[in-house]
Design an enzyme around this catalytic site. Sequence first.
Site, PDB file in Angstrom:
ATOM      1  N   GLY A 102       0.787  -1.225   0.000  1.00 52.56           N
ATOM      2  CA  GLY A 102       0.000   0.000   0.000  1.00 52.56           C
ATOM      3  C   GLY A 102       0.819   1.276   0.000  1.00 52.56           C
ATOM      4  O   GLY A 102       0.261   2.369   0.152  1.00 52.56           O
ATOM      5  N   LEU A 103       2.124   1.169  -0.192  1.00 52.26           N
ATOM      6  CA  LEU A 103       2.977   2.362  -0.129  1.00 52.26           C
ATOM      7  C   LEU A 103       2.820   3.248  -1.361  1.00 52.26           C
ATOM      8  O   LEU A 103       2.915   4.475  -1.262  1.00 52.26           O
ATOM      9  CB  LEU A 103       4.437   1.962   0.073  1.00 52.26           C
ATOM     10  CG  LEU A 103       4.710   1.152   1.352  1.00 52.26           C
ATOM     11  CD1 LEU A 103       6.174   0.768   1.435  1.00 52.26           C
ATOM     12  CD2 LEU A 103       4.265   1.908   2.595  1.00 52.26           C
ATOM     13  N   TYR A 153      -2.686   2.546 -11.464  1.00 49.85           N
ATOM     14  CA  TYR A 153      -3.254   3.886 -11.581  1.00 49.85           C
ATOM     15  C   TYR A 153      -4.741   3.837 -11.920  1.00 49.85           C
ATOM     16  O   TYR A 153      -5.521   4.640 -11.392  1.00 49.85           O
ATOM     17  CB  TYR A 153      -2.485   4.721 -12.610  1.00 49.85           C
ATOM     18  CG  TYR A 153      -1.039   4.943 -12.235  1.00 49.85           C
ATOM     19  CD1 TYR A 153      -0.692   5.398 -10.965  1.00 49.85           C
ATOM     20  CD2 TYR A 153      -0.015   4.679 -13.133  1.00 49.85           C
ATOM     21  CE1 TYR A 153       0.633   5.589 -10.607  1.00 49.85           C
ATOM     22  CE2 TYR A 153       1.313   4.863 -12.788  1.00 49.85           C
ATOM     23  CZ  TYR A 153       1.626   5.320 -11.521  1.00 49.85           C
ATOM     24  OH  TYR A 153       2.935   5.505 -11.169  1.00 49.85           O
ATOM     25  N   ASN A 182       4.379  -0.562 -19.307  1.00 47.95           N
ATOM     26  CA  ASN A 182       4.386  -0.852 -17.865  1.00 47.95           C
ATOM     27  C   ASN A 182       2.951  -1.160 -17.424  1.00 47.95           C
ATOM     28  O   ASN A 182       2.286  -0.362 -16.770  1.00 47.95           O
ATOM     29  CB  ASN A 182       4.979   0.331 -17.093  1.00 47.95           C
ATOM     30  CG  ASN A 182       5.279  -0.009 -15.653  1.00 47.95           C
ATOM     31  OD1 ASN A 182       4.882  -1.046 -15.149  1.00 47.95           O
ATOM     32  ND2 ASN A 182       5.977   0.897 -14.989  1.00 47.95           N
TER      33      ASN A 182
END
Length: 183
Positions: free
Chosen positions: A114-115, A150, A143
Amino acid sequence: MRPAAPGEPAVTLRRCRPPDLDTLRAFARETYDDTFRSMNRPEVMDAYLAEAFHPERVAAELANPASEFWFLFVGEELAGYLKVNDAPAQSDLNDSRSLEVERIYVRRAHKGRGLGRTLIQHAESLARGRGKSTLWLGVWEKNLDAIAFYERLGFRQTGRHGYRMGDEVQSDLIMSRPVPAGP
């Protein structure tokens, strides 16, 4: 920032300053290389790393008042970093109503915790504090893991741009989303 669970080290963010230059350069090279080396020719990767993380270039970026770098720590260990840009330091749009997330990297050993979300939330907080309406970023079209990440966070493709990587021109998807209201 999320609070640490019992027995887990705290997650903290700290803005990078000029004395952090060597640590920032080394960490940025490491995480970029780890993320992209397997997807690029070695000579292309080596040329890009030498240019993008040259001491003078990173020092100038760190000194630019329209850019900020942030370290993310898990306990005492450097686990990730973030670079955001206001206009005119933005790499593409140069939109005064938006904030660009130019770089967001988490060390491989810390992925899946979760970073990355914590870094995006920090970027949102910075954008909100500056009255920005949009958060945007560029992500390499190959990627796929990052694109999916995202998209899970509500970013949508709104354009694309090319960039030079060694002797190649590669293509980034421009992804953006509104800055959410919040605390």
